[in-house]
Write a protein that holds these residues in place. Structure first.
Motif, mmCIF file in Angstrom:
data_model
loop_
_atom_site.group_PDB
_atom_site.id
_atom_site.type_symbol
_atom_site.label_atom_id
_atom_site.label_comp_id
_atom_site.label_asym_id
_atom_site.label_seq_id
_atom_site.Cartn_x
_atom_site.Cartn_y
_atom_site.Cartn_z
ATOM 1 N N ASP A 100 0.814 -1.217 0.000
ATOM 2 C CA ASP A 100 0.000 0.000 0.000
ATOM 3 C C ASP A 100 0.852 1.275 0.000
ATOM 4 N N ILE A 101 2.131 1.142 0.344
ATOM 5 C CA ILE A 101 3.014 2.319 0.347
ATOM 6 C C ILE A 101 3.151 2.885 -1.063
ATOM 7 N N GLU A 102 3.028 2.013 -2.080
ATOM 8 C CA GLU A 102 3.094 2.487 -3.457
ATOM 9 C C GLU A 102 2.042 3.561 -3.704
ATOM 10 N N THR A 103 0.841 3.314 -3.224
ATOM 11 C CA THR A 103 -0.246 4.288 -3.399
ATOM 12 C C THR A 103 0.079 5.604 -2.698
ATOM 13 N N GLU A 104 0.686 5.526 -1.507
ATOM 14 C CA GLU A 104 1.057 6.733 -0.771
ATOM 15 C C GLU A 104 2.099 7.542 -1.538
ATOM 16 N N ILE A 105 3.066 6.846 -2.149
ATOM 17 C CA ILE A 105 4.093 7.532 -2.931
ATOM 18 C C ILE A 105 3.464 8.255 -4.114
ATOM 19 N N VAL A 106 2.584 7.557 -4.823
ATOM 20 C CA VAL A 106 1.899 8.166 -5.971
ATOM 21 C C VAL A 106 1.093 9.381 -5.521
ATOM 22 N N ASN A 107 0.420 9.258 -4.389
ATOM 23 C CA ASN A 107 -0.378 10.384 -3.885
ATOM 24 C C ASN A 107 0.489 11.597 -3.576
ATOM 25 N N HIS A 108 1.708 11.350 -3.067
ATOM 26 C CA HIS A 108 2.628 12.462 -2.793
ATOM 27 C C HIS A 108 2.989 13.195 -4.079
ATOM 28 N N PHE A 109 3.322 12.419 -5.114
ATOM 29 C CA PHE A 109 3.650 13.043 -6.399
ATOM 30 C C PHE A 109 2.444 13.797 -6.958
ATOM 31 N N ASN A 110 1.277 13.168 -6.913
ATOM 32 C CA ASN A 110 0.081 13.804 -7.450
ATOM 33 C C ASN A 110 -0.269 15.094 -6.712
ATOM 34 N N SER A 111 -0.095 15.066 -5.393
ATOM 35 C CA SER A 111 -0.366 16.258 -4.598
ATOM 36 C C SER A 111 0.622 17.367 -4.928
ATOM 37 N N MET A 112 1.879 17.002 -5.098
ATOM 38 C CA MET A 112 2.906 17.996 -5.387
ATOM 39 C C MET A 112 2.666 18.674 -6.732
ATOM 40 N N PHE A 113 2.319 17.874 -7.735
ATOM 41 C CA PHE A 113 2.176 18.417 -9.086
ATOM 42 C C PHE A 113 0.727 18.716 -9.473
ATOM 43 N N GLU A 114 -0.196 18.391 -8.580
ATOM 44 C CA GLU A 114 -1.613 18.666 -8.830
ATOM 45 C C GLU A 114 -2.064 18.052 -10.150
#
Length: 441
Positions: free
Chosen positions: A394-408
């Motif tokens: 599930d950490i993979e999803t958290e990493i993706v969410n961080h990138f998505n949040s950063m770049f909107e």
């Protein structure tokens, strides 16, 4: 001129007293030190090297347990110590550190670009030395106290101390993690109306600003100098930056463990801080290479008594220089060439840039990822290879969410667990790669 005088003679001495630091005293000392002759520099370095070795072997449990016998020749004694790998340092920090009273110590955390982040501790005098050397290097680039600065960085949440520093040093601080063209153009247009003396930042950030300015025909921005830090400054980066901003670029070479290793002088040579560090360039067997040969950089910090770092392996490669007298007049030794980490840019579908610093900043939140390489394989497909003692799940999803949040944006990632990340020809990991051919750099 008046503000420059007040800053150095009145404001900064008061700030040092209030903070318990000695930045100005150290700066004054190093201004004199770099004017010494070669023989005096060598004597000073040997004296400081012996002192730190004596301190480490008597005060640090880690070094005491190595049982390295003293030698009358200081450099011979140094070479009796084993090379200190990053993992070894990280796993033995508690026994390396000599000051067990952590209150009042300043902690610097490494970037984690070649493994989990490590921590290095400094007392107030030791942290002052690094800050003073940074100012000294800026002075090599034409900086004078009170000049205005535009600086890119990774943390816009400035502490009270840093906010005061920014105010006193006339520093405009902008984010380096996510540049898009509109943000860059807005800042460039502001600079046309309100010029700033010096531009300081990551090599990739500086290049992106110059690249966007050139593409949009913006030619009226000129700095006294541009100062590059944090990443390898490639020749094509430097050429574009100097062309667009009509000034010389001065590259600096440091490490996230707090080392101030080398900086370019006006002649373009990388002088390393001989009184501050002992630098070795060695082959795969740990033997010093000959002039003109490439080897691994080892650093012995001559000023950090809190966290002694003896023959610390950075993971960088450099060319050992042939001995010569630099036309700048300083007798500090030079590198033949500093070989840094390969740097590329990735581009999101929304035309925002992903740099090495972006990826490192995100993955610092996930210590489960030990090493990594991010590759852009399609316009919206990024492949993250990683090493870890566990499956991310599930950490993979958290990493993706961080990138998505950063770049909107909604970015697509494919995760691949590997046993080892291959190294590039420089001996370091190529942290990001771009397999697309549509982006011109």
């Amino acid at each position: 001129m008046i503000y420059s005088y007040l800053l150095e003679k009145v404001i900064l001495p008061i700030a040092d007293r209030l903070n318990g630091t000695v930045v100005l005293d150290v700066l004054s000392e190093y201004r004199k030190t770099i004017k010494l002759g070669k023989e005096d520099l060598t004597k000073l370095q040997e004296k400081k090297l012996r002192k730190i070795l004596q301190h480490a072997t008597s005060k640090s449990r880690f070094y005491a347990e190595l049982s390295v016998s003293d030698a009358s020749d200081t450099s011979t004694w140094l070479k009796s110590f084993p090379i200190l790998k990053k993992r070894t340092f990280r796993e033995n920090l508690d026994s390396i550190i000599t000051d067990l009273d952590m209150d009042g110590l300043h902690m610097i955390q490494s970037s984690g670009s070649t493994g989990p982040p490590g921590k290095v501790y400094f007392n107030k005098k030791e942290i002052s030395i690094g800050r003073a050397i940074q100012v000294l290097w800026w002075e090599w680039a034409g900086y004078r106290m009170g000049n205005s600065i535009l600086q890119t960085g990774v943390n816009l949440k400035r502490s009270r101390e840093k906010a005061i520093k920014d105010l006193l040093f006339k520093t405009t601080y902008i984010e380096a993690l996510k540049h898009d063209e509109n943000q860059i153009l807005e800042i460039l247009k502001r600079l046309e109306k309100h010029p700033i003396d010096h531009f300081v930042g990551y090599a990739s950030s500086l290049y992106l600003f110059a690249k966007v300015a050139k593409a949009n025909g913006i030619r009226g921005i000129k700095f006294v100098s541009v100062i590059s830090l944090g990443e390898k400054l490639f020749p094509n980066f430097q050429e574009v930056i100097e062309e667009v901003f009509s000034c010389q670029v001065f590259d600096t070479y440091g490490a996230s463990e707090g080392f101030r290793i080398a900086s370019q002088c006006k002649e373009g040579n990388y002088h390393f801080m001989m009184p501050h560090l002992y630098v070795e360039i060695v082959d795969e067997n740990g033997v010093e290479v000959r002039p003109g040969e490439t080897g691994t950089v080892l650093i012995t910090d001559l000023d950090n008594y809190t966290t002694p770092m003896i023959r610390y392996e950075l993971g960088d490669m450099a060319v050992k220089a042939v001995d010569f007298k630099c036309k700048c007049g300083m007798n500090l030794p030079v590198f033949g060439e500093v070989i840094g980490r390969s740097t590329e840019f990735l581009e999101t579908p929304g035309r925002k840039y992903i740099t090495v610093q972006t990826v490192v900043r995100v993955l610092k939140h996930f210590p489960e990822v030990e090493e990594f390489r991010l590759t852009q394989v399609k316009k919206n497909l990024f492949e993250l290879e990683y090493t870890s003692a566990m499956d991310l799940g599930d950490i993979e999803t958290e990493i993706v969410n961080h990138f998505n949040s950063m770049f909107e944006e909604v970015l697509n990632f494919h995760f691949i667990k590997v046993d080892q990340i291959p190294k590039g020809p420089t001996g370091k990991f190529q942290l990001i790669r771009n397999k697309l051919t549509t982006i011109a750099y």
